[in-house]
Design a protein around this motif. Structure first.
Motif, PDB file in Angstrom:
ATOM      1  N   ASN A  17      -1.694   9.545   5.096  1.00  0.00           N
ATOM      2  CA  ASN A  17      -0.656   9.104   4.361  1.00  0.00           C
ATOM      3  C   ASN A  17      -1.622   9.223   2.767  1.00  0.00           C
ATOM      4  N   SER A  18      -0.514   9.302   1.555  1.00  0.00           N
ATOM      5  CA  SER A  18      -1.137   9.454   0.442  1.00  0.00           C
ATOM      6  C   SER A  18      -1.259   7.998  -0.240  1.00  0.00           C
ATOM      7  N   LYS A  19      -0.442   6.969   0.488  1.00  0.00           N
ATOM      8  CA  LYS A  19      -0.469   5.768   0.034  1.00  0.00           C
ATOM      9  C   LYS A  19      -1.882   5.077   0.811  1.00  0.00           C
ATOM     10  N   HIS A  20      -2.255   3.834   0.264  1.00  0.00           N
ATOM     11  CA  HIS A  20      -3.160   2.907   0.862  1.00  0.00           C
ATOM     12  C   HIS A  20      -2.484   1.868   1.730  1.00  0.00           C
ATOM     13  N   VAL A  21      -2.677   1.736   2.811  1.00  0.00           N
ATOM     14  CA  VAL A  21      -2.119   0.682   3.620  1.00  0.00           C
ATOM     15  C   VAL A  21      -3.026  -0.551   3.675  1.00  0.00           C
ATOM     16  N   VAL A  22      -2.930  -1.579   3.079  1.00  0.00           N
ATOM     17  CA  VAL A  22      -3.894  -2.870   3.104  1.00  0.00           C
ATOM     18  C   VAL A  22      -3.185  -3.907   3.783  1.00  0.00           C
ATOM     19  N   THR A  23      -3.979  -4.565   4.593  1.00  0.00           N
ATOM     20  CA  THR A  23      -3.443  -5.728   5.575  1.00  0.00           C
ATOM     21  C   THR A  23      -3.677  -6.979   5.017  1.00  0.00           C
ATOM     22  N   LEU A  24      -2.906  -7.979   4.578  1.00  0.00           N
ATOM     23  CA  LEU A  24      -3.155  -9.584   3.983  1.00  0.00           C
ATOM     24  C   LEU A  24      -2.769 -10.409   5.023  1.00  0.00           C
ATOM     25  N   CYS A  25      -3.512 -11.215   5.396  1.00  0.00           N
ATOM     26  CA  CYS A  25      -3.259 -12.425   6.172  1.00  0.00           C
ATOM     27  C   CYS A  25      -3.089 -13.828   5.410  1.00  0.00           C
ATOM     28  N   CYS A  26      -2.383 -14.465   5.775  1.00  0.00           N
ATOM     29  CA  CYS A  26      -2.042 -15.747   4.964  1.00  0.00           C
ATOM     30  C   CYS A  26      -1.104 -16.660   5.636  1.00  0.00           C
ATOM     31  N   SER A  46       5.849  -7.564  -9.275  1.00  0.00           N
ATOM     32  CA  SER A  46       5.034  -7.077 -10.174  1.00  0.00           C
ATOM     33  C   SER A  46       3.559  -6.570  -9.803  1.00  0.00           C
ATOM     34  N   PHE A  47       3.211  -6.748  -8.580  1.00  0.00           N
ATOM     35  CA  PHE A  47       2.140  -6.173  -7.896  1.00  0.00           C
ATOM     36  C   PHE A  47       2.434  -4.806  -7.494  1.00  0.00           C
ATOM     37  N   PHE A  48       3.645  -4.508  -6.923  1.00  0.00           N
ATOM     38  CA  PHE A  48       4.171  -3.190  -6.550  1.00  0.00           C
ATOM     39  C   PHE A  48       4.365  -2.144  -7.638  1.00  0.00           C
ATOM     40  N   GLU A  49       4.816  -2.818  -8.734  1.00  0.00           N
ATOM     41  CA  GLU A  49       5.101  -1.997 -10.137  1.00  0.00           C
ATOM     42  C   GLU A  49       3.947  -1.628 -10.689  1.00  0.00           C
ATOM     43  N   ALA A  50       2.537  -2.484 -10.452  1.00  0.00           N
ATOM     44  CA  ALA A  50       1.466  -2.328 -10.987  1.00  0.00           C
ATOM     45  C   ALA A  50       0.588  -1.038 -10.027  1.00  0.00           C
ATOM     46  N   HIS A  51       1.140  -1.254  -8.621  1.00  0.00           N
ATOM     47  CA  HIS A  51       0.285  -0.510  -7.885  1.00  0.00           C
ATOM     48  C   HIS A  51       1.325   0.396  -6.775  1.00  0.00           C
ATOM     49  N   PRO A  52       1.802   1.017  -7.202  1.00  0.00           N
ATOM     50  CA  PRO A  52       2.678   1.869  -6.428  1.00  0.00           C
ATOM     51  C   PRO A  52       2.164   2.388  -5.231  1.00  0.00           C
ATOM     52  N   GLU A  53       0.870   2.850  -5.476  1.00  0.00           N
ATOM     53  CA  GLU A  53       0.094   3.779  -4.272  1.00  0.00           C
ATOM     54  C   GLU A  53      -0.319   2.934  -3.189  1.00  0.00           C
ATOM     55  N   ILE A  54       0.059   1.623  -3.008  1.00  0.00           N
ATOM     56  CA  ILE A  54      -0.292   0.423  -1.858  1.00  0.00           C
ATOM     57  C   ILE A  54       0.857   0.042  -1.156  1.00  0.00           C
ATOM     58  N   ASP A  55       0.936   0.188  -0.005  1.00  0.00           N
ATOM     59  CA  ASP A  55       1.778  -0.403   0.970  1.00  0.00           C
ATOM     60  C   ASP A  55       1.244  -1.547   1.605  1.00  0.00           C
ATOM     61  N   LEU A  56       1.871  -2.761   1.519  1.00  0.00           N
ATOM     62  CA  LEU A  56       1.293  -3.903   1.793  1.00  0.00           C
ATOM     63  C   LEU A  56       1.723  -4.118   3.267  1.00  0.00           C
ATOM     64  N   GLY A  80      -7.623   0.894  -1.936  1.00  0.00           N
ATOM     65  CA  GLY A  80      -6.617  -0.087  -1.952  1.00  0.00           C
ATOM     66  C   GLY A  80      -6.816  -1.460  -1.801  1.00  0.00           C
ATOM     67  N   CYS A  81      -7.852  -1.850  -0.834  1.00  0.00           N
ATOM     68  CA  CYS A  81      -8.302  -3.062  -0.405  1.00  0.00           C
ATOM     69  C   CYS A  81      -8.774  -3.686  -1.894  1.00  0.00           C
ATOM     70  N   ARG A  82      -9.747  -2.948  -2.725  1.00  0.00           N
ATOM     71  CA  ARG A  82     -10.570  -3.415  -3.947  1.00  0.00           C
ATOM     72  C   ARG A  82      -9.085  -3.904  -4.916  1.00  0.00           C
ATOM     73  N   ARG A  83      -8.142  -2.931  -5.002  1.00  0.00           N
ATOM     74  CA  ARG A  83      -7.042  -3.356  -6.019  1.00  0.00           C
ATOM     75  C   ARG A  83      -6.373  -4.677  -5.589  1.00  0.00           C
ATOM     76  N   LEU A  84      -6.175  -4.766  -4.417  1.00  0.00           N
ATOM     77  CA  LEU A  84      -5.553  -5.934  -3.792  1.00  0.00           C
ATOM     78  C   LEU A  84      -6.342  -7.146  -4.122  1.00  0.00           C
ATOM     79  N   HIS A  85      -7.478  -7.092  -3.632  1.00  0.00           N
ATOM     80  CA  HIS A  85      -8.522  -8.160  -3.899  1.00  0.00           C
ATOM     81  C   HIS A  85      -8.875  -8.686  -5.323  1.00  0.00           C
ATOM     82  N   GLU A  86      -8.618  -7.602  -6.046  1.00  0.00           N
ATOM     83  CA  GLU A  86      -8.892  -7.762  -7.733  1.00  0.00           C
ATOM     84  C   GLU A  86      -7.642  -8.452  -8.038  1.00  0.00           C
TER      85      GLU A  86
END
Length: 325
Positions: A101-110, A125-135, A304-310
């Motif tokens: 998949n061209s997108k990065h799939v990142v799993t977040l638990c909270c 705002s996150f999806f607008e800034a990072h359209p390449e990531i599926d959360l 993808g994980c690093r971008r969500l982390h930052e």
């Protein structure tokens, strides 16, 4: 001369994977109807596939008692083996699918409260800034026991070491203070002191169902911190409402039903915008009670994980939980 392949007895003796899938669902939900709903098939199909599996194995896998079923000894042995195998298959399929998949799939638990009150309003705002990531968001109250197959890339919780293989950073500490709506305070001008709050309509977070590793702060604890005994409430005081769902309590407060204890990192933005107000200035600050962002070390080089982390550090970093006083 053509060389023929000998029959593979291991594969030949394997039971139908469709039947095994039906068995795993029935064992997980202990109910054939619920298993059918989970697999989007009929209950009759589940029953038929399990009968075929039992015939193939020559053993009964379930004890039937009305609509409920429970595993036999043979069923428990089989379930322990196949559910682990199915988990491994599902994870391998997910990895292959993610790589193709061209997108990065990142799993977040909270926690549910963090997801609803903090994360969801900021996701656009996150999806607008990072359209390449599926959360992929996993909500839980028990961070010590994850469901089978759940291996988050990032975890936000109160455990500095939630799982092996994760690196943790402190995000914020706990600051807890009463909040209500401006309209509720206007209707109850008598709420001027902590003592006045004790005798008012209180919305209380009960301990039932909460994670065993998080310290519990309720109205009794918070008032005692300010030398007020909750048990001294007059008998004719307004209702004292208990619930173990923090989102429900916040919604009741927003509906002008009483005063709730607000965790600053969850309600601070509502206070800043005036949706909620603090009827008294006192708060309970727990500098040593921190929330942590944990990063799966195996994903430290995943873009993808690093971008969500930052992004999470930028949104909810060390300064996020500072006192408002």
């Amino acid at each position: 001369m053509v060389k023929h392949t000998e029959p593979d007895q291991t594969l030949i003796k394997m039971p139908s994977l469709r039947a095994v899938k039906a068995f795993v669902a029935a064992a997980r939900y202990q109910n054939f109807t619920r298993a059918a709903e989970a697999l989007c098939v009929t209950q009759a199909a589940i029953s038929r596939q399990i009968r075929e599996l039992e015939d193939h194995l020559g053993a009964e896998l379930f004890n039937r008692a009305g609509r409920a079923v429970e595993l036999t000894s043979a069923g428990s042995i089989f379930y322990d083996a196949v559910q682990l195998s199915f988990t491994n298959i599902a994870q391998a399929a997910e990895r292959i699918s993610s790589n193709s998949n061209s997108k990065h799939v990142v799993t977040l638990c909270c926690s549910q409260a963090f997801a609803n009150l903090l994360l969801l309003p900021r996701l656009p705002s996150f999806f607008e800034a990072h359209p390449e990531i599926d959360l992929n968001l996993v909500v839980t109250q028990n961070f010590l026991t994850m469901e089978n197959g759940v291996h988050p890339d990032l975890i936000i919780c109160k455990l500095v070491k939630s799982h092996d293989g994760y690196h943790s950073q402190a995000l914020m500490h706990d600051q807890i203070y009463p909040v209500c709506t401006p309209l509720y305070l206007e209707r109850h001008p008598e709420l001027r002191t902590v003592h006045d709050l004790r005798d008012g309509a209180l919305l209380n977070l009960s301990p039932f169902g909460r994670s065993q590793v998080a310290e519990h702060v309720d109205w009794m604890v918070w008032l005692a911190y300010h030398d007020i005994d909750l048990k001294a409430r007059p008998a004719d005081s307004p209702p004292f409402f208990n619930a173990n769902d923090y989102n429900m309590l916040i919604q009741l407060a927003l509906n002008h039903q009483g005063v709730v204890l607000g965790w600053n990192h969850l309600v601070g933005h509502l206070v800043k915008t005036g949706v909620l107000v603090r009827p008294v200035k006192q708060s309970m600050v727990l500098q040593d009670s921190k929330h942590y962002l944990s990063f799966n070390e195996d994903k430290q080089h995943d873009a993808g994980c690093r971008r969500l982390h930052e992004w999470l550090l930028g949104e909810f970093g060390p300064d996020f939980g500072q006192e408002l006083d």
